[in-house]
Structures are given as structure tokens and as C-alpha cells.
Scaffold this motif. Structure first.
Motif, PDB file in Angstrom:
ATOM      1  N   ARG A 169      34.867   8.409  27.260  1.00 48.04           N
ATOM      2  CA  ARG A 169      34.683   7.008  27.658  1.00 48.04           C
ATOM      3  C   ARG A 169      34.569   6.084  26.431  1.00 48.04           C
ATOM      4  N   THR A 171      38.493  13.134  33.942  1.00 53.20           N
ATOM      5  CA  THR A 171      37.703  13.953  34.856  1.00 53.20           C
ATOM      6  C   THR A 171      36.407  14.323  34.164  1.00 53.20           C
ATOM      7  N   SER A 172      35.297  13.996  34.800  1.00 58.07           N
ATOM      8  CA  SER A 172      33.974  14.285  34.253  1.00 58.07           C
ATOM      9  C   SER A 172      33.400  15.507  34.962  1.00 58.07           C
ATOM     10  N   THR A 178      35.283   0.480  33.103  1.00 59.20           N
ATOM     11  CA  THR A 178      36.166   1.299  33.925  1.00 59.20           C
ATOM     12  C   THR A 178      37.476   0.530  34.046  1.00 59.20           C
ATOM     13  N   TYR A 214      39.897   8.172  37.785  1.00 61.00           N
ATOM     14  CA  TYR A 214      38.606   8.767  37.444  1.00 61.00           C
ATOM     15  C   TYR A 214      38.158   9.718  38.557  1.00 61.00           C
ATOM     16  N   SER A 272      34.836  12.689  39.211  1.00 66.40           N
ATOM     17  CA  SER A 272      33.616  13.261  38.644  1.00 66.40           C
ATOM     18  C   SER A 272      33.062  14.363  39.538  1.00 66.40           C
ATOM     19  N   HIS A 319      28.807   8.762  38.589  1.00 65.86           N
ATOM     20  CA  HIS A 319      29.622   7.657  38.095  1.00 65.86           C
ATOM     21  C   HIS A 319      28.730   6.754  37.248  1.00 65.86           C
ATOM     22  N   HIS A 379      29.541   0.954  38.546  1.00 68.06           N
ATOM     23  CA  HIS A 379      30.995   0.821  38.535  1.00 68.06           C
ATOM     24  C   HIS A 379      31.566   1.208  39.901  1.00 68.06           C
ATOM     25  N   ASN A 410      33.017   3.057  42.919  1.00 71.83           N
ATOM     26  CA  ASN A 410      32.897   4.488  43.148  1.00 71.83           C
ATOM     27  C   ASN A 410      33.112   4.828  44.618  1.00 71.83           C
ATOM     28  N   TRP A 463      35.766   5.479  40.549  1.00 71.42           N
ATOM     29  CA  TRP A 463      35.167   6.775  40.244  1.00 71.42           C
ATOM     30  C   TRP A 463      34.982   7.557  41.544  1.00 71.42           C
ATOM     31  N   TYR A 484      33.768  10.809  43.264  1.00 74.12           N
ATOM     32  CA  TYR A 484      32.836  11.845  42.822  1.00 74.12           C
ATOM     33  C   TYR A 484      32.491  12.809  43.950  1.00 74.12           C
TER      34      TYR A 484
END
Length: 425
Positions: free
Chosen positions: A190, A215-216, A305, A311, A313, A347, A354, A356, A373, A375
């Protein structure tokens, strides 16, 4: 009082577990390399005299040589061309890339699931900022430039390692990359992404569109309530001060730009380092301050973002109730995976939340929309999907197959790219 004692006991157990895990990783890598080198040496002896790199003399196996890949020995690095975009796996705290700890893989061999995967070796304890700078030059090539202002403020050299050839020298808007970051690695990406948007690399006309997806995986996106030193500082200082070449080739904390070697600073320099007068711990230019909630708040206040980046997660959770108390426990954000709070991984939330969207199944987010994001919360501890794939079992393949498939078939800006393994079918 009982709660305080319980938390103190938990902290001691948690610290012991992390130290034992580090020893397990290091000893496993050494044992594997010794075994591999011994087998190779025995095989060579049946055919011809063993090469000089296979032995350290007097019949002893050279663990450092066994632990180096071709690139560390001076061979040409793996260089990828344009399409399809490579997938770059970015390790977390105490992590390592290809070529460190011998044949051990931080991502437990996940990199073998695709033909175009890169696994950079960044500083394992260096700051998010410094690791982001290293990641850029690893891919693009050139000498690592930590930035004039930052280097002066933190008291280290401005320039670091030289990459004569980057691993993805064509990297630009037309040839973007997919990033997968584990733990602190997600924040590294990031910060790098924001640097690209801010055109923070002299001589390079960068933009936010250089990153196609992020990808987190158990990412430290909002810091953690569980940062502590575990008495590691003294050990790290001594390790870098002793500066034993073969050992640092095998594993490196990444503080070479601080010039902490005994050859450079002598015994008086060691005293200054231990007293906190000099070095990364004096300037707080290392990883743990960045992983506190306060550190994450400071970083996140500058990070965006971006509307053209995808994105996703994966937040991990493994908590249990013991006598009505969550174990591992945290007062602020209770659910966690033993290292990070689950709520921190979903996120970016602080200082502002942000865009999500929670999903239960990967397919729930198709077609993917950039700038959001997505997730998912999965059952697992912080290291379930790294180092040892047997611990995760079938979940390991389900997770990484899902990540790689998303990168190859669902995260694109114009049209689906050709998947390497499908091109010849």
C-alpha cells in the motif's frame, strides 16, 4: 489484578511461541540444506570431485553455499517480460524471499502454482517505508534509493543494494503487477502504491495504475494491539554488529544501510547501539512502530484506495474462550489470530473507512469492481498459510488457487489475459 496476571502470562506464552517458531524455521532450513548438500556431495563423489562451493574445507558442508540460490551466487536473476502480469508475493515481519534460509519457502511453495510469480527478499525488520523502496527497485532495477529526506531524518545511508537488472523491468501502466502481501507485507504494498501515485521515484514517471490488484493475507492494515519487542532488540543489534558474512547471506534483518557492522563502528558503536543512541531502534525506523495502531494511523492518513485497482483481503481469526476470557485476548479488538486483530485485517478503517464489501465465498464478488476492498474472514492463525503447507491442509490449496485464479481470470482492466498454463493447451 487477576486479569493483569492472566494478560502477563499470555504475553509470556505468546513471546515464547514466537521465539520457538523462529528457531523452528531457522533450524528446519539448516537441517534441510545440510541434508540436501550432503546428498548432492555424495552423489557427486560417485562421478567426479565435488566443486569448491559444495564444501567449506576439511570435509565440512558449506551451509551458506547450500542456502544460496543461483541469483545470490551471481547468476542472472529471473527477469519477466510483459504479459500476463506477474504475481508478486511480499513477505511479512521476520519474513524472507527467494534465496534466504536455503530452500525454505516463506509462502510454503505457493509460488510454484503459477509460471510468473516473483518472491522478493526485503528487510525482515526494516520499516514499511524502507521495504517499499526496496520492492520498487527489486522489480524495476537500479540502486535502491531510500530518499534523501527520509535517510537524513533516520540517520542511514541514502542508497542501498544495486539491481543491475530488475526482475520486471518493463513495469509500467501498460504492464502492471498483482501483489499478494502477508501481514506487514500488505502495508508495504500500500505504501509503495502511494509512492507510485505520488511519483516518488526520481527518473521514473510512475502512477497508481502500475498496480493491477492487491490481495492482503492476514494484512496489518490498521495496526495491532499486540506489538511488543520480545527482547529481540539486543539480539538483532548483536547479529548485525558481528556481521558474519555466511550467516547474513543465509538470513538478513535488512539493516545494512545503517552500517552497524563491527568493522564500521567498532566496540564503541556497539555501546551506542545498545544504549539506543544510534541505529534503527533509536530513530524508530523499523517495523514494529509501524505496526502499532498509532503507527498505522499515521501511515493510513496518507494512503488511498485507488479506483482502477482491485482489492481483496483475507482476515484470519482463531480465538477461543477460556474461563469466559477470549484467548488470545485483546482489550480493544477482541477477535484475533494470535498476532493481529481480525478487525484490523479486513480493510483500511482508520482514520477513515475505505469502500468495502464482506463476502462469504470468493464467487460472491464476481464480477469484481475496482476500488472496493472485498474481504473474507477465515478460520486460521497468523501463520497458517505460510512456511508449512501441511498445517493448513486442503485449505492451503483452496486459498492460493483462489487468489491466483482471481488474478488471472477476474482482475483485469480491458480483457482477460492469457493464463500461462493455458497458453499451450
Amino acid at each position: 489484578m487477576a486479569r493483569f496476571i492472566f494478560n502477563l502470562m499470555e504475553l509470556g506464552v505468546s513471546a515464547a511461541v514466537h521465539m520457538l517458531f523462529g528457531f523452528y524455521v531457522f533450524s528446519s532450513a539448516v537441517a534441510a540444506d545440510l541434508s540436501q548438500a550432503a546428498v548432492a556431495s555424495g552423489s557427486l563423489l560417485l562421478r567426479r570431485p565435488a566443486p569448491a562451493t559444495a564444501s567449506a574445507g576439511n570435509g565440512l558442508v558449506d551451509v551458506a553455499a547450500a542456502g544460496q540460490d543461483d541469483e545470490q551466487r551471481g547468476a542472472a536473476p529471473v527477469v519477466l517480460d510483459g504479459s500476463p502480469p506477474p504475481i508478486v508475493l511480499v513477505h511479512g515481519i521476520f519474513g524472507f524471499g527467494k534465496g534466504r534460509l536455503g530452500g525454505l519457502s516463506y509462502f510454503a511453495g505457493a509460488e510454484k502454482k503459477d509460471d510468473r510469480v516473483l518472491v522478493p527478499d526485503l528487510g525482515s525488520l526494516t520499516s514499511i517505508h524502507d521495504r517499499a523502496r526496496e520492492l520498487f527497485y527489486y522489480l524495476k532495477g537500479g540502486q535502491v534509493d531510500y530518499g534523501e529526506e527520509h535517510s537524513k531524518a533516520c540517520g542511514h545511508k541514502r542508497f542501498g543494494r544495486i539491481y543491475d537488472t530488475g526482475h520486471y523491468p518493463v513495469w509500467d501502466e501498460q504492464n502492471p503487477v498483482h501483489f499478494v502481501g502477508h501481514s506487514a507485507g500488505a502495508q508495504v504494498v500500500r505504501v509503495l502504491h502511494q509512492m507510485l501515485a505520488d511519483k516518488a521515484f526520481p527518473g521514473h514517471d510512475t502512477s497508481e495504475d502500475w498496480v493491477l490488484s492487491l490481495t492482503s493475507l492476514s494484512g496489518a492494515l490498521n495496526g495491532t494491539t499486540r506489538t511488543y519487542y520480545d527482547g529481540m532488540l539486543i539480539g538483532v543489534i548483536l547479529y548485525d554488529w558481528l556481521d558474519i558474512p555466511w550467516l547474513k547471506n543465509y538470513y538478513n534483518f535488512g539493516f545494512d544501510h545503517y552500517e552497524m557492522s563491527r568493522r564500521k563502528v567498532g566496540f564503541s558503536g556497539l555501546v551506542d547501539l545498545l544504549l539506543g543512541h544510534t541505529g534503527p531502534f533509536a530513530s524508530r525506523d523499523w517495523i514494529l512502530p509501524d505496526l502499532t495502531i498509532q503507527g498505522a494511523l499515521k501511515l493510513n492518513s496518507t494512503l488511498k484506495t485507488f479506483p482502477n485497482t482491485f482489492y481483496f483481503s483475507y482476515a484470519t481469526k482463531r480465538t477461543r474462550k477460556l474461563f469466559g476470557i477470549t484467548v488470545p485476548s485483546d482489550e480493544d479488538w477482541e477477535d484475533n489470530d494470535g498476532a493481529l486483530n481480525t478487525i484490523s485485517m479486513t480493510h483500511p478503517r482508520i482514520p477513515i473507512e475505505h469502500p468495502n464489501r464482506f463476502v462469504q465465498n470468493d464467487s460472491d464478488c464476481h464480477p469484481l469492481q475496482p476500488g472496493i476492498w472485498y474481504y473474507k474472514i477465515i478460520d486460521g492463525d497468523h501463520i497458517l498459510f505460510i512456511i508449512n503447507r501441511e498445517r493448513a491442509g486442503v485449505q492451503f490449496d483452496l486459498l492460493y488457487d483462489g487468489i491466483f485464479q482471481r488474478c488471472r481470470k477476474h482482475a483485469f482492466r480491458k480483457s482477460p489475459p492469457t493464463v500461462p498454463n493455458e497458453a499451450n493447451q
